[in-house]
Every structure is written in structure tokens, then in C-alpha cells.
Design a protein around this motif. Sequence first.
Motif, PDB file in Angstrom:
ATOM      1  N   ASN A  32      -6.459  10.532 -58.610  1.00 20.73           N
ATOM      2  CA  ASN A  32      -5.772   9.359 -58.092  1.00 20.73           C
ATOM      3  C   ASN A  32      -6.776   8.236 -57.917  1.00 20.73           C
ATOM      4  OD1 ASN A  32      -4.336   7.471 -56.709  1.00 20.73           O
ATOM      5  ND2 ASN A  32      -3.117   9.005 -55.620  1.00 20.73           N
TER       6      ASN A  32
ATOM      7  N   SER B 274      -3.251  10.615 -50.260  1.00 17.97           N
ATOM      8  CA  SER B 274      -4.401   9.774 -49.950  1.00 17.97           C
ATOM      9  C   SER B 274      -3.927   8.399 -49.505  1.00 17.97           C
ATOM     10  CB  SER B 274      -5.290   9.657 -51.170  1.00 17.97           C
ATOM     11  OG  SER B 274      -4.517   9.247 -52.269  1.00 17.97           O
TER      12      SER B 274
ATOM     13  N   LEU C 165      10.039  16.272 -31.448  1.00 10.81           N
ATOM     14  CA  LEU C 165       8.985  15.481 -32.092  1.00 10.81           C
ATOM     15  C   LEU C 165       7.902  16.399 -32.648  1.00 10.81           C
ATOM     16  CD1 LEU C 165       8.145  12.445 -29.805  1.00 10.81           C
ATOM     17  CD2 LEU C 165       9.029  12.428 -32.099  1.00 10.81           C
TER      18      LEU C 165
ATOM     19  N   PRO D 131       4.163   7.916 -51.218  1.00 12.60           N
ATOM     20  CA  PRO D 131       4.100   6.484 -51.416  1.00 12.60           C
ATOM     21  C   PRO D 131       2.809   6.031 -52.059  1.00 12.60           C
ATOM     22  CG  PRO D 131       3.374   6.979 -49.217  1.00 12.60           C
ATOM     23  CD  PRO D 131       3.549   8.287 -49.944  1.00 12.60           C
ATOM     24  N   SER D 132       2.057   6.962 -52.686  1.00 16.68           N
ATOM     25  CA  SER D 132       0.778   6.531 -53.227  1.00 16.68           C
ATOM     26  C   SER D 132       0.969   5.651 -54.446  1.00 16.68           C
ATOM     27  CB  SER D 132      -0.055   7.753 -53.597  1.00 16.68           C
ATOM     28  OG  SER D 132       0.646   8.517 -54.532  1.00 16.68           O
TER      29      SER D 132
ATOM     30  N   HIS E 187       1.124  12.358 -60.293  1.00 14.93           N
ATOM     31  CA  HIS E 187       0.538  11.425 -59.330  1.00 14.93           C
ATOM     32  C   HIS E 187       1.196  10.060 -59.401  1.00 14.93           C
ATOM     33  CE1 HIS E 187      -2.406  14.226 -58.075  1.00 14.93           C
ATOM     34  NE2 HIS E 187      -2.783  14.439 -59.308  1.00 14.93           N
TER      35      HIS E 187
ATOM     36  N   ILE F 217       6.137  18.428 -41.130  1.00 15.39           N
ATOM     37  CA  ILE F 217       5.409  17.569 -42.067  1.00 15.39           C
ATOM     38  C   ILE F 217       4.074  18.199 -42.434  1.00 15.39           C
ATOM     39  CG2 ILE F 217       4.244  15.340 -42.257  1.00 15.39           C
ATOM     40  CD1 ILE F 217       6.514  14.195 -40.539  1.00 15.39           C
TER      41      ILE F 217
ATOM     42  N   LEU G 103       3.672  10.209 -33.839  1.00 11.60           N
ATOM     43  CA  LEU G 103       4.245   9.223 -34.762  1.00 11.60           C
ATOM     44  C   LEU G 103       3.213   8.786 -35.800  1.00 11.60           C
ATOM     45  CD1 LEU G 103       6.447   7.040 -32.399  1.00 11.60           C
ATOM     46  CD2 LEU G 103       7.155   8.833 -33.970  1.00 11.60           C
TER      47      LEU G 103
ATOM     48  N   ALA H  11       9.061  18.323 -35.686  1.00  4.74           N
ATOM     49  CA  ALA H  11       9.124  17.473 -36.883  1.00  4.74           C
ATOM     50  C   ALA H  11       7.729  17.309 -37.480  1.00  4.74           C
ATOM     51  CB  ALA H  11       9.718  16.110 -36.531  1.00  4.74           C
TER      52      ALA H  11
ATOM     53  N   ARG I  40       7.613  15.423 -51.474  1.00  6.14           N
ATOM     54  CA  ARG I  40       7.201  16.707 -52.072  1.00  6.14           C
ATOM     55  C   ARG I  40       8.183  17.127 -53.161  1.00  6.14           C
ATOM     56  NH1 ARG I  40       2.014  17.180 -49.847  1.00  6.14           N
ATOM     57  NH2 ARG I  40       2.341  15.757 -48.151  1.00  6.14           N
TER      58      ARG I  40
ATOM     59  N   ALA J 182       8.805  12.974 -45.967  1.00 11.47           N
ATOM     60  CA  ALA J 182       7.765  13.872 -46.471  1.00 11.47           C
ATOM     61  C   ALA J 182       8.379  14.915 -47.397  1.00 11.47           C
ATOM     62  CB  ALA J 182       7.045  14.538 -45.297  1.00 11.47           C
ATOM     63  N   LEU J 183       9.519  15.478 -46.978  1.00  8.72           N
ATOM     64  CA  LEU J 183      10.211  16.457 -47.829  1.00  8.72           C
ATOM     65  C   LEU J 183      10.592  15.828 -49.167  1.00  8.72           C
ATOM     66  CD1 LEU J 183      12.600  18.289 -45.353  1.00  8.72           C
ATOM     67  CD2 LEU J 183      10.912  19.353 -46.834  1.00  8.72           C
TER      68      LEU J 183
ATOM     69  N   ALA K  97       2.729  11.568 -38.192  1.00  5.14           N
ATOM     70  CA  ALA K  97       3.886  11.693 -39.075  1.00  5.14           C
ATOM     71  C   ALA K  97       3.817  10.650 -40.176  1.00  5.14           C
ATOM     72  CB  ALA K  97       5.180  11.540 -38.274  1.00  5.14           C
TER      73      ALA K  97
ATOM     74  N   LYS L 188       6.269  17.642 -61.639  1.00  5.59           N
ATOM     75  CA  LYS L 188       5.429  18.722 -62.149  1.00  5.59           C
ATOM     76  C   LYS L 188       6.234  19.614 -63.094  1.00  5.59           C
ATOM     77  CE  LYS L 188       1.708  21.155 -59.789  1.00  5.59           C
ATOM     78  NZ  LYS L 188       1.357  21.752 -58.501  1.00  5.59           N
TER      79      LYS L 188
ATOM     80  N   ARG M 118       4.456  10.097 -57.472  1.00  8.71           N
ATOM     81  CA  ARG M 118       4.423  10.521 -56.088  1.00  8.71           C
ATOM     82  C   ARG M 118       4.596   9.328 -55.174  1.00  8.71           C
ATOM     83  NH1 ARG M 118       0.250  14.517 -54.945  1.00  8.71           N
ATOM     84  NH2 ARG M 118      -0.610  13.670 -53.082  1.00  8.71           N
TER      85      ARG M 118
ATOM     86  N   GLY N 286       1.709  11.634 -43.088  1.00  8.39           N
ATOM     87  CA  GLY N 286       2.575  12.299 -44.051  1.00  8.39           C
ATOM     88  C   GLY N 286       2.113  13.655 -44.542  1.00  8.39           C
TER      89      GLY N 286
ATOM     90  N   VAL O  42      13.095   8.423 -35.589  1.00  9.98           N
ATOM     91  CA  VAL O  42      11.936   8.026 -36.401  1.00  9.98           C
ATOM     92  C   VAL O  42      11.192   9.258 -36.899  1.00  9.98           C
ATOM     93  CG1 VAL O  42       9.660   6.961 -36.271  1.00  9.98           C
ATOM     94  CG2 VAL O  42      11.632   5.755 -35.375  1.00  9.98           C
ATOM     95  N   SER O  43      10.996  10.241 -36.012  1.00 11.74           N
ATOM     96  CA  SER O  43      10.222  11.407 -36.439  1.00 11.74           C
ATOM     97  C   SER O  43      11.010  12.243 -37.444  1.00 11.74           C
ATOM     98  CB  SER O  43       9.801  12.238 -35.238  1.00 11.74           C
ATOM     99  OG  SER O  43      10.931  12.785 -34.621  1.00 11.74           O
ATOM    100  N   ALA O  44      12.329  12.336 -37.244  1.00 16.70           N
ATOM    101  CA  ALA O  44      13.135  13.093 -38.207  1.00 16.70           C
ATOM    102  C   ALA O  44      13.123  12.397 -39.572  1.00 16.70           C
ATOM    103  CB  ALA O  44      14.569  13.231 -37.697  1.00 16.70           C
TER     104      ALA O  44
ATOM    105  N   ALA P 257      10.658  10.632 -40.709  1.00 21.64           N
ATOM    106  CA  ALA P 257       9.351  10.908 -41.315  1.00 21.64           C
ATOM    107  C   ALA P 257       9.348  12.269 -41.986  1.00 21.64           C
ATOM    108  CB  ALA P 257       8.264  10.839 -40.240  1.00 21.64           C
ATOM    109  N   LEU P 258       9.950  13.267 -41.324  1.00 19.08           N
ATOM    110  CA  LEU P 258      10.018  14.612 -41.923  1.00 19.08           C
ATOM    111  C   LEU P 258      10.819  14.574 -43.221  1.00 19.08           C
ATOM    112  CD1 LEU P 258       9.586  17.645 -41.854  1.00 19.08           C
ATOM    113  CD2 LEU P 258      11.550  17.849 -40.351  1.00 19.08           C
TER     114      LEU P 258
ATOM    115  N   LEU Q  92       4.049  20.974 -45.040  1.00 20.93           N
ATOM    116  CA  LEU Q  92       4.368  20.651 -46.434  1.00 20.93           C
ATOM    117  C   LEU Q  92       3.114  20.494 -47.289  1.00 20.93           C
ATOM    118  CD1 LEU Q  92       7.299  18.170 -45.961  1.00 20.93           C
ATOM    119  CD2 LEU Q  92       7.400  20.475 -46.828  1.00 20.93           C
TER     120      LEU Q  92
END
Lengths: 241, 120
Positions: free
Chosen positions: A233, A87, A72, B118-119, B113, A79, A207, A75, B86, B82-83, A210, B93, B116, A213, B74-76, B78-79, A82
Amino acid sequence: MNRDLALLIGILVSLFAALLLWIFYATLVGDPVARLGPLALEQLPASGVSHPVTAVLLNYRAYDTLLELAVLLVALLGIWSLGPAPSGFRPAGPALTVLANWILPLAILTSGYLLWVGGHAPGGAFQAGALLGSAGVLLRLAGHERAGLPAEAAQRWLVVAGVAVFLMVGLLLAAFGEGFLTYPKAVAKWLILLIETAATLAIGATLAAAYVGGRPPGIRSPCPSSESPSSGNPSSGHARS
Amino acid sequence: MNAAFLYGSAGILLFALGLWSFLVHEPLLRKLIGFNIMGSGVFHLFIAVAHNGDGAAPDPVPHALVLTGIVVAVSATALALALNSRLEAAAAKASDAEAGSRGAPERAPSSAHHLRWPSQ
């Protein structure tokens, strides 16, 4: 993707699934093999807790749980590495704000209950931590930029708390006790509760962080990134207010 | 045993569906969803294996594995998300820079923007 290739993959996956089904059926109808379950239930009185799943997680397989907490943490570090967090969302409407105000205290209370009840009934650090994390997600959706987490320095302490307390208990037991994470029976319950409390906080914070983000907002990165998270933004204006 | 077999078979089915989706679909987000469905199938199977017949206490070991597995999944995820975001920002870009060097004035100066997640 090529249509024929997709079909071929579908056929191969179906064959694989049929093989798995056959193995599963053969396992179920075949002779019962020696399993760990009865052993786990038999040793329960010596484990310090009376719920077998908690005993497996925090006592028999404590190594495994320690490493999962480390996963955890890794991970989340991935994040954070990165870049800064994107926002937040637009401000929540009045209904969501009121809902969050009602649900958050209940979620925190229930999380504490789940943590305590894990000793003798379904519950424990992972459920409690997941609930705390979901409270953080709700806060972030309701417009709180850090998902209810404290500033960065405290956040770092929170997310390592689980692994740190777990490791410290293990090392102290290795130095002065019977071995790494081998709890003395008299204090097993309290050691497990201590580890679970730290793990709950760490899982919840990890969590929620994470879900944010990225690195916590409001932190200056050592090498300034060319792309600021909020520049240009339109949805980020509220977050500063 | 019957209930355990049905439940476990549903898990294997979910696993196969997720695997197929993971292999066939190109977008990373879809691959990630397929991957999560595969994981759910494995969790189903573990819970089915833990069943010891009606009334008997279930095997706690698979339960414990699933419990931690869910949080780790869940945490994996999220990673991976995020990747993915990006990557999309970087791709947007790069395509912006390409359009800029070709001298396309009608293009908005910074569309990164808008793409991107989830904004958006």
C-alpha cells in the motif's frame, strides 16, 4: 432490486409511517399518563447531582448505563477481532497539522469541563467522551496512526476502565452498602464523579479506537494473517517515519 | 404541543425514509446510512416526547436514553463499517483468485488493496 417491489415497499412503509403518526398524535392529545419525569425531578435532591439527566443516567438507571458501556466495549472487541487496522491516511498538510495542534488541547480541556459540569448542567461522561473520541479522530486524520491512543496494553486498560470502575463501585456497594449501585447519599456525588471520569476515558478511547478500525497497529497477532495491513500500500510509508 | 407534534412527526418521517432506504438499497453501506437515519428519527421522536411545554423542565428520562443511544449508535456503526470493509476485501480477494485460476495475465496481481475501504 425490482422496480415494482421497491414501489410496494414504499407504499407499505408510507402506511406504517401514517400509522405511527396517528399513534403519536393520539398520545399527544390523549389523557396524560403517569410518566417518570416528575418522579425523576422529585427525587433529584437525593441523587447526589443537581442535573436531572445525569441523575437518570448515573443513579436511577445506572444499570442501563453500565450495560451501554458494555455494548461499547463489545463493539470495539468486534472491530479488533476482525484483524489489524488498515493503514493510516497520507500525511496531513501544514494547515491541518496546525489546526490539530490548536484544537486538540482545547478539545481535551472542554472534555474535562463537560465532565465536571454534568453534575449541575447539560454535560457528563457521554458528551465528554464523545469529544475526546473526536479529538482522536482528528489526530488519526492528521496522520497519527494510533489516533493518539497509547500502546496496546494501556489501550486495553483504557477501554475496559468504564465498565470495570462501574462494576467495582456497584459490587462494593452491594457487599458493604445498601445494594448494587445504590449510592449512600453522603458520597453519591463523588461516586458518580469517579464513575463518570472512568467512563469518559473509556468512551473516548473506545470511539477513537473504533475509528482506527482494527487491532492497534504494531501488534503481532497470535496467528499471523496472510494479508499484512500495509504490504503493497503506497500510502502507508509515511506512518513508519 | 404543536411544536412537539411537528418535531416528532419529522422524526417519524426520517424513520420511515431510513426504513425504506434500508429495505430497498442493496449495497451494505447504503443500508447502514439508512439505518442511521432511522436511528436519528427515533432520537427526534424521543426529544419531542420529552417536551413538557414552553418554560417547563423537559422530561429527563428520554433525554438520557437519547444521549447514550447516540454513542451506542456510533460504535455500532463503526463495527458495521469494519465488517463491511472486511467483506469487500474478502470479495476482492476471491474475485482475484478466480481470475488467477482462469489464467488472466492482464489482471493486476493484488487489487484487493485498491478496493479496500477507507484506504482508497
